[in-house]
Design an enzyme around this catalytic site. Sequence first.
Site, PDB file in Angstrom:
ATOM      1  N   GLY A 219      48.482  35.130  51.264  1.00 20.02           N
ATOM      2  CA  GLY A 219      47.217  34.834  51.242  1.00 20.02           C
ATOM      3  C   GLY A 219      46.645  33.778  51.568  1.00 20.02           C
ATOM      4  N   GLY A 222      48.653  31.870  54.514  1.00 18.49           N
ATOM      5  CA  GLY A 222      48.896  32.243  55.602  1.00 18.49           C
ATOM      6  C   GLY A 222      50.147  33.392  55.680  1.00 18.49           C
ATOM      7  N   GLY A 248      44.072  41.636  55.385  1.00 24.07           N
ATOM      8  CA  GLY A 248      45.706  41.758  55.722  1.00 24.07           C
ATOM      9  C   GLY A 248      45.604  43.023  56.665  1.00 24.07           C
ATOM     10  CG  ASP A 249      43.733  46.408  56.192  1.00 21.22           C
ATOM     11  OD1 ASP A 249      44.844  46.394  55.672  1.00 21.22           O
ATOM     12  OD2 ASP A 249      42.793  46.847  55.485  1.00 21.22           O
TER      13      ASP A 249
END
Length: 309
Positions: A219, A222, A248-249
């Site tokens: 998150g 990092g 995240g993608d």
Amino acid sequence: MILTVTLNTALDITYRVRKLRPHASHRVDEMTERPGGKGLNVARVLAALGHEVTVTGFVGGVTGRALRERLAQTPDVVDALVPVSGATRRTIAVADATTGDTTQLNEPGPQITPAEWAGFQETYEVLLRSCSAVALCGSLPPGVPVGAYAQLVRAARALAVPVLLDTSGEPLRRGIAARPDIVKPNADELAELTGSHDPSQATRDARRRGAHAVVASLGPQGLLARTPEGDWRAAPLRPVRGNPTGAGDSAVAGLLSGLVEHLPWPDRLARSVALSAATVLSPAAGEFDQQAYEELLPRVSVANQPTAA
């Protein structure tokens, strides 16, 4: 060409409201629709970075037609989606302008028949022959075998195509045993996989389960990477606030683009963190703020982590 696989594609719908209150009616200030599902978000970011990308997975029904119409407007992304009889799902994100928080509602996806799954595997194996790397992303729709990603990882490895796996639960547990080149779980997915809530221990455990490299998304803190070349922690200098959908993608796109460009791991991780943060600052999933990315990239901290047994 980079291939991204999204077995459970979606039409992503984002509503923006001034303040989200339970049990109340809301006036929507803004609404956006985008082709979605993790692999499609990855593909858009890869294309924006200058890579040729092909997307595949399942698509069907009225929602699927809407998804493909919007996907056709995305430059440098080739549509190799496989039609099915069921309807593509929708995902609803409600963004609260007051707090910056986002509430997500995800439909399960269409029921996939054995014949449709077999047809997809044939398409996938053809596409693998002309790609430089593949990302396997997201949840499985109903009807797809729980070991599906393990099968797809093995097919890629048989053709010496580097493969990144980004999923969760039992599909991750089975997929990691097929020895993907990279897995990218978040902290919760990693804890579910290994039983450890200590990311340092959990990433080591995940590598022992079969992955060549494990990159854990923590998150705002990092990424933590355990790789054959060394271990690193990469983080922005300060957390950013906004819509985390798709962050995240974007990190996956950074890792995959760095892989095919043969960047050293610290550069891959810096790119992934900067893209992720720039996506939080963007109003739509699968897109990133280009100016923010360029400003953030040189400010990402990447530090070696002590290697433990």
